[in-house]
Every structure is written in C-alpha cells, then in structure tokens.
Design a protein around this motif. Structure first.
Motif, mmCIF file in Angstrom:
data_model
loop_
_atom_site.group_PDB
_atom_site.id
_atom_site.type_symbol
_atom_site.label_atom_id
_atom_site.label_comp_id
_atom_site.label_asym_id
_atom_site.label_seq_id
_atom_site.Cartn_x
_atom_site.Cartn_y
_atom_site.Cartn_z
ATOM 1 N N MET A 1 0.828 -1.207 0.000
ATOM 2 C CA MET A 1 0.000 0.000 0.000
ATOM 3 C C MET A 1 0.865 1.261 0.000
ATOM 4 S SD MET A 1 -2.877 1.197 2.815
ATOM 5 C CE MET A 1 -3.655 -0.402 2.817
ATOM 6 N N PHE A 2 1.949 1.247 0.825
ATOM 7 C CA PHE A 2 2.778 2.443 0.970
ATOM 8 C C PHE A 2 4.185 2.252 0.412
ATOM 9 C CE2 PHE A 2 -0.269 2.606 4.538
ATOM 10 C CZ PHE A 2 -0.893 3.816 4.273
ATOM 11 N N GLU A 3 4.405 1.242 -0.388
ATOM 12 C CA GLU A 3 5.758 0.892 -0.819
ATOM 13 C C GLU A 3 6.423 2.011 -1.616
ATOM 14 O OE1 GLU A 3 8.118 -2.884 -2.847
ATOM 15 O OE2 GLU A 3 5.922 -2.798 -2.859
ATOM 16 N N ASP A 4 5.688 2.633 -2.518
ATOM 17 C CA ASP A 4 6.290 3.669 -3.363
ATOM 18 C C ASP A 4 6.728 4.885 -2.560
ATOM 19 O OD1 ASP A 4 5.938 2.087 -5.559
ATOM 20 O OD2 ASP A 4 4.079 3.051 -6.215
ATOM 21 N N ILE A 5 5.870 5.335 -1.662
ATOM 22 C CA ILE A 5 6.222 6.521 -0.877
ATOM 23 C C ILE A 5 7.338 6.195 0.116
ATOM 24 C CG2 ILE A 5 4.477 6.195 0.953
ATOM 25 C CD1 ILE A 5 4.080 9.253 0.858
ATOM 26 N N ALA A 6 7.349 4.940 0.632
ATOM 27 C CA ALA A 6 8.442 4.531 1.521
ATOM 28 C C ALA A 6 9.767 4.561 0.770
ATOM 29 C CB ALA A 6 8.171 3.136 2.069
ATOM 30 N N ASP A 7 9.764 4.114 -0.475
ATOM 31 C CA ASP A 7 10.979 4.108 -1.275
ATOM 32 C C ASP A 7 11.525 5.524 -1.460
ATOM 33 O OD1 ASP A 7 12.884 2.608 -2.955
ATOM 34 O OD2 ASP A 7 12.000 3.762 -4.598
ATOM 35 N N ASP A 8 10.626 6.471 -1.673
ATOM 36 C CA ASP A 8 11.047 7.864 -1.823
ATOM 37 C C ASP A 8 11.704 8.393 -0.546
ATOM 38 O OD1 ASP A 8 10.076 7.968 -4.408
ATOM 39 O OD2 ASP A 8 8.155 8.861 -3.847
ATOM 40 N N ILE A 9 11.115 8.085 0.606
ATOM 41 C CA ILE A 9 11.643 8.574 1.883
ATOM 42 C C ILE A 9 12.996 7.939 2.193
ATOM 43 C CG2 ILE A 9 11.227 8.701 4.370
ATOM 44 C CD1 ILE A 9 9.516 10.584 2.608
ATOM 45 N N LEU A 10 13.128 6.648 1.919
ATOM 46 C CA LEU A 10 14.395 5.966 2.191
ATOM 47 C C LEU A 10 15.504 6.485 1.273
ATOM 48 C CD1 LEU A 10 13.144 2.311 2.757
ATOM 49 C CD2 LEU A 10 13.715 4.036 4.474
ATOM 50 N N LYS A 11 15.169 6.786 0.026
ATOM 51 C CA LYS A 11 16.160 7.380 -0.879
ATOM 52 C C LYS A 11 16.579 8.766 -0.375
ATOM 53 C CE LYS A 11 14.854 4.943 -5.126
ATOM 54 N NZ LYS A 11 14.196 5.061 -6.448
ATOM 55 N N LYS A 12 15.611 9.533 0.118
ATOM 56 C CA LYS A 12 15.919 10.851 0.666
ATOM 57 C C LYS A 12 16.859 10.722 1.868
ATOM 58 C CE LYS A 12 14.478 14.367 -0.264
ATOM 59 N NZ LYS A 12 15.032 15.481 -1.089
ATOM 60 N N ALA A 13 16.606 9.715 2.729
ATOM 61 C CA ALA A 13 17.473 9.501 3.888
ATOM 62 C C ALA A 13 18.899 9.180 3.450
ATOM 63 C CB ALA A 13 16.915 8.375 4.754
ATOM 64 N N SER A 14 19.027 8.319 2.450
ATOM 65 C CA SER A 14 20.360 7.965 1.962
ATOM 66 C C SER A 14 21.077 9.175 1.379
ATOM 67 C CB SER A 14 20.247 6.856 0.912
ATOM 68 O OG SER A 14 19.730 5.674 1.498
ATOM 69 N N SER A 15 20.329 10.030 0.674
ATOM 70 C CA SER A 15 20.947 11.226 0.091
ATOM 71 C C SER A 15 21.413 12.210 1.155
ATOM 72 C CB SER A 15 19.952 11.924 -0.855
ATOM 73 O OG SER A 15 18.896 12.544 -0.131
ATOM 74 N N GLU A 16 20.843 12.088 2.357
ATOM 75 C CA GLU A 16 21.246 12.949 3.475
ATOM 76 C C GLU A 16 22.392 12.321 4.277
ATOM 77 O OE1 GLU A 16 20.162 15.977 4.340
ATOM 78 O OE2 GLU A 16 18.819 16.093 2.620
ATOM 79 N N GLY A 17 22.896 11.189 3.787
ATOM 80 C CA GLY A 17 24.015 10.547 4.456
ATOM 81 C C GLY A 17 23.638 9.722 5.673
ATOM 82 N N VAL A 18 22.377 9.298 5.739
ATOM 83 C CA VAL A 18 21.908 8.495 6.874
ATOM 84 C C VAL A 18 22.252 7.026 6.627
ATOM 85 C CG1 VAL A 18 19.878 7.745 8.175
ATOM 86 C CG2 VAL A 18 20.045 10.120 7.374
ATOM 87 N N PRO A 19 23.027 6.387 7.515
ATOM 88 C CA PRO A 19 23.418 4.986 7.295
ATOM 89 C C PRO A 19 22.245 4.015 7.342
ATOM 90 C CG PRO A 19 24.823 6.040 8.948
ATOM 91 C CD PRO A 19 23.676 6.967 8.710
#
Length: 462
Positions: A1-19
């Motif tokens: 149900m929320f997979e696409d939006i979760a993917d966007d948030i996790l990519k944003k976290a990685s771009s911010e240098g979050v391990p």
C-alpha cells in the motif's frame, strides 16, 4: 500500500548521508461494544493511520511519527528524526542484521472478518451472552465484544519490505450472583486471531455466559483457602500468568543487557525442574495472538526460553540482539506508529507434558487446584504476588470444597524448581480488551500453558 512513498523517503534519507532509516506505516481499527444489564453503554469504532520514522546515526537513534502521509510531511518527519539522532551525539547503539523475510503476511480462510460483518451481528453477540446470564440468575451482567485489525508495513534501507496483517477478536461475559445473603462473581473471555466465526460452538457467547455463571456459583459457596506452604496445581489460564508476568519479562533482551534481570549471563544453566519448558512464539495453532511479523519487519520465530529446565534463550529486538551479539527473535514491538519499538513478548507459555489433569489431581494427597487469575504484582527479580479468583481443596486425590480469592506468593525462579507434574492440556489465550504494559506502551499478547503442579508454594488465606 505504501511501498512507493516509503521508497522515496528511504532514498531521501540515503541522500542525506543516513546509514540506516526505517519507515513503519500503520492502518488499524478498533471496535468495542459493552452491554450492561440490558442496554448498550458503549459502542465505538476508531481508526489509527500514520507512520513512524527511525534513523540510526553515529550510534544513536532518532525517532519521529506523523499522521499526515503526504510526501512533504513525511520528509519533514524524516528531518526531525535525523535532527534528534545527531543531537544525541555519539553512542553505542546498532541493529542486528535482518534475516530473509517475505513480502506479505496475511491471514487465510477468515470467513467473518470484523471489517465485513454488520454491526447488528456484533450487537447480537453481546445480547446473547447477556440473555443467558440473566436466565441463569445473575443480578448484574455485563457482556463485551471487541476487535483490533489492520495492517502494519515496514520498509528499511537494509532491505526490509514487509506488509503484515493484524487481527484479534473477543467476547466476554461477567456476572454477579446473590444467594442466601452471599455474593459471588464470575467471568469468562474468549479471544483469538480469528474472524467472528470463532464464536460458535464451544466459544459461543452462551458458553461464555454459562462459564461465568458456573464460576459465580462456586464463588458463592467458597471459603478462604488454608494458609501456608502447600502443593498447588494451576490450571492453564493461571499457568499463563506465571509464564508471562513472572518469567517472560525476565527474558526480555533490554533487561538482560541492562543487567536488571536475574537471568543475565545464565544461558545454559539449569534453572527449573526437568519438566519445565517455556516458549515465546509469534503464533501457535493452539491459540493466542497471531503475530506473523514484528514491528521491525522480522518474522516471529518460535523461541525456546527454557528447555527441560535449562535456560536456552532470550527475547530480542534488532537493537537488543546487536547489543548482546545475538540474533533478533521477532520481539521488537510498538503500541502504535506513534511509539518507538521496544522488546516485548508475544505468546508466552509453558509447553505441555505427559500427564493428564485428572492424573495430577488423583496423585495429589493434599493441596489446592486454582484457576482464573485476578491481578497481582511482580518485581524485577521475579518475586510475585498473584491472586487466583477460584479453586478447590484437594484431599486424598479428590476435589473437595471450593475456595476463593487465593493469594499466591513467591519467586518464579524458586517455584520452577518445584514443578513435578505437567499435563498435556495446553491452552493459550488472548483478548482484544487489554494487553501487556511496559514503558507506557500496551500491546496485545497471549499466554497460557497446561495444568501443572508445584510441590511448594506459599498460599495466603485462613
């Protein structure tokens, strides 16, 4: 149900240098009906919808939760979690690697899911229980229906992508009887991770009311138990209280790491009689609360805590497992999306033995057989005071007069050494009407076991 939006948030976290980053979405519902003395006094239905974001930076966690699931709002929640983690400075926290997990976990063969059952049918359940209670002579009668159901989804930067269904339903009946100037009360609750088809036959509202009446009739005739150290037989529901309240909490990994548990560093030690096996499991075919995946997306394996008297396991979230260099067991749980994950039990129970309940009674010269827990308290070292609502005196292998409001006191690590007979009648129960509390969080659990006998237990009474 929320997979696409979760993917966007996790990519944003990685771009911010979050391990490490994790997003947990929840969409759950609760229903409750209470029927007292012929009228509905409570009828409610509520929904909970939101997301939790957790990040791990420099050995510290940051956590944020939100009800607005738009992308911009979730990104703001991510930044709040990142800010909290960085503000904490450097720490020693980490997460154990997740095992391989499936994609979707759902219940099968649910014929009457509460989301698809008309409100009139749910009201009918409580009315049927009440009718039997009044026909049986109850001066006061209360019946309840409850349900909790929905979906929890977990996504993380280290590969977790899980959707897990949640479901528990229940009915209960409680009565008060007055006879010859005496008063007795009784109750019964049936609960399961099942649809409303569960409340048929032996689990019907009528059966719940009749069991409550039976208990109340015994209570009217019962006296106080004789006091002192005695042989005590506990039936499955009371056995479950010992498994969960007095022992299970001692095995939770956060307490083991903090060394507040008396079981710290004792893996491999003999701590109980050879007849004792205690398990904590996400699911069991004999009943309880079915939790297929925990709130970190980890499958809920069957975890042996004690096997034939030997302490063999602890309960772990990913965090506590990492701290103790162990594997996560699927015990990371949260009350809701607005709460962070902590180590919690699932279904904690004594495994069955080779005896029959009537054999244990027949082989007991003097003692008590007790049922129906009625509250109590437990200390961090396993010292307990529990109340049993109803029971019977045993003399020369025969059940005699009933007793009520029996107080049991002791320490679970001592009691386990004196268990010398375990029956094969394992029952595991759950309920939508409450749960287990810890650190201000309440979660659904199950507990139980078989009838078992302890040769020494302190009883408070006359």
């Amino acid at each position: 149900m929320f997979e696409d939006i979760a993917d966007d948030i996790l990519k944003k976290a990685s771009s911010e240098g979050v391990p490490f980053a994790e997003v947990r979405f929840e969409y759950t519902n609760r229903e409750f009906i209470q029927y007292v003395n012929g009228r509905i006094v409570s009828l409610s239905a509520s929904s909970s919808r939101g997301a939790a974001i957790r990040v791990l930076i420099n050995g510290n966690f940051g956590f944020s939760s939100i009800t607005d699931l738009k992308k911009d709002s979730l990104e703001q929640a991510l930044y709040q979690a990142i800010k909290a983690a960085r503000a904490a400075g450097r720490g020693n926290k980490s997460l154990a690697e997740p095992p391989p997990v499936g994609k979707e976990y759902a219940f099968k063969d649910i014929r009457k899911h509460p989301s698809n059952v008309d409100i009139d049918e749910k009201i009918d359940l409580v009315k049927r229980a009440y009718a039997v209670a009044k026909e049986g002579g109850a001066s006061t009668a209360t019946s309840r229906y409850g349900a909790y159901y929905g979906v929890v989804e977990v996504y993380s930067t280290d590969g977790i992508s899980v959707s897990s269904e949640r479901l528990v339903t229940g009915i209960s009946a409680s009565v008060v009887l007055k006879e010859n100037g005496k008063t007795g009360d009784g109750f019964e609750t049936f609960g399961a991770s099942a649809g409303l088809e569960y409340f048929e036959g032996e689990k019907s509202p009528e059966k719940a009311a009749n069991r409550a009446l039976e208990m109340a009739r015994f209570a009217v005739k019962a006296r106080r138990a004789p006091a002192g150290e005695q042989v005590v037989i506990t039936r499955p529901e009371l056995t479950g209280v010992f498994a969960h309240e007095s022992f299970g909490h001692l095995t939770e990994g956060d307490g083991i790491f903090a060394k507040t548990s008396p079981l710290t560093g004792r893996l491999g030690e003999k701590i109980a009689s050879e007849y004792v096996t205690i398990i904590d499991s996400g699911m069991d075919p004999r009943g309880g609360f079915a939790l297929m995946v925990d709130d970190e997306g980890i499958p809920t394996e069957k975890t042996f805590l004690v096997r034939e008297g030997i302490l063999v396991g602890y309960l772990h979230s990913r965090e506590s497992a990492a701290l103790l260099n162990m594997r996560p067991t699927g015990n990371g749980r949260a009350q809701s999306f607005s709460h962070d994950v902590i180590v919690r039990m699932r279904n904690t129970f004594f495994e069955g033995g080779d005896w029959k309940e009537d054999e244990i009674i027949r082989e007991t010269r003097h003692g008590l057989i007790l049922d129906k827990p009625a509250g109590g308290q437990v200390e961090e070292d396993g010292t307990f005071t529990f109340n049993a609502r109803i029971g019977f005196i045993i003399e020369n292998g025969e059940i005699k007069e009933p007793v009520r409001d029996v107080v049991l006191a002791g320490n679970i690590l001592e009691m386990l050494k004196y268990i010398d007979a375990v029956a094969d009648n394992v029952e595991i129960s759950t309920s939508p009407f409450g749960g287990c509390g810890k650190f201000g969080q309440m979660v659904h659990v199950g507990d139980g076991g078989p009838t078992l006998r302890a040769t020494r237990l302190l009883v408070g009474g006359e």
